[in-house]
Design a protein around this motif. Sequence first.
Motif, PDB file in Angstrom:
ATOM      1  N   TYR A 156      -4.033 -65.708 -98.100  1.00 19.74           N
ATOM      2  CA  TYR A 156      -4.107 -64.252 -98.050  1.00 19.74           C
ATOM      3  C   TYR A 156      -3.077 -63.651 -97.092  1.00 19.74           C
ATOM      4  CZ  TYR A 156      -8.553 -64.668-100.515  1.00 19.74           C
ATOM      5  OH  TYR A 156      -9.527 -64.938-101.452  1.00 19.74           O
TER       6      TYR A 156
ATOM      7  N   ALA B 196      -9.553 -66.516 -91.959  1.00 23.60           N
ATOM      8  CA  ALA B 196      -9.189 -66.169 -93.337  1.00 23.60           C
ATOM      9  C   ALA B 196      -8.180 -67.189 -93.873  1.00 23.60           C
ATOM     10  CB  ALA B 196      -8.584 -64.770 -93.387  1.00 23.60           C
TER      11      ALA B 196
ATOM     12  N   GLY C 248      -8.272 -60.560 -99.470  1.00 17.94           N
ATOM     13  CA  GLY C 248      -8.592 -61.285 -98.245  1.00 17.94           C
ATOM     14  C   GLY C 248      -9.701 -60.610 -97.458  1.00 17.94           C
TER      15      GLY C 248
END
Length: 251
Positions: A54, A50, A36
């Motif tokens: 992740y 993100a 990530g």
Amino acid sequence: MSDLFLLTEAQMRRIEPYFPLSHGVARVDDRRVISGIVFVIRNGLRWRDAPREYGPHKTIYNRFVRWSRLGVFNKIFAELARKAGKPSRLMIDATHLKAHRTAASLLKKGLFSRRIGRTKGGLNSKLHAVCDGRGRPVIMLLSEGQMSDYKGAALIIDALPPAKKLLADRGYDADWFRQALDERGITPCIPSRSNRKKPIQHDRRLYRQRHKIENMFGRLKDWRRIHTRYDRCAHTFFSAICIAAAVIFWL
């Protein structure tokens, strides 16, 4: 996660020995979190953007900041480069990295500077690097944007690995630098400055290989958070550079 970046198990085995030991509660899956971090840096995202695959973005960000302060990513890059062996040929150069307005602060209260300086192009940082004959970085240094190539070379010279030759542009044509290379058994391949009274000959055919370090800078700048600096702290930004260099060239 088929459309997202994920480190392979083989890549994880190479970098896991440099991870800090876990004390007490076991850490969240290292492979997922590190992947990530790589995804955010490569695509220039905000940490909050993100992908959910992740995990929580706060976990990814906190791991990046905490390990940056510990120098974990710097060590991973240095060890991977060291294990590649001694290069027969080196190249040295520097490039500017634009500082975004969120990071553009010249002054900082505390012991360490932000490594941001003012040049004709605005506020930026400067990345000094040495790469091997294949264009893979082996030494990197972050400085203020206005630092000259001379000063950057002076800070790097003691860390140069043994090599036969070193390629550089005429910005590094200084008597002290040539002498320092000679003392280390390294033959300089550097064009003479136009104002030098007695030009020093260099291997023109070999000098054509210097484009490899320019290509190396180009590949690093393909990562959005490297091309534009968003991190205020120098250690987090340099950690991002080390992560990009490790993934692109050494994993």
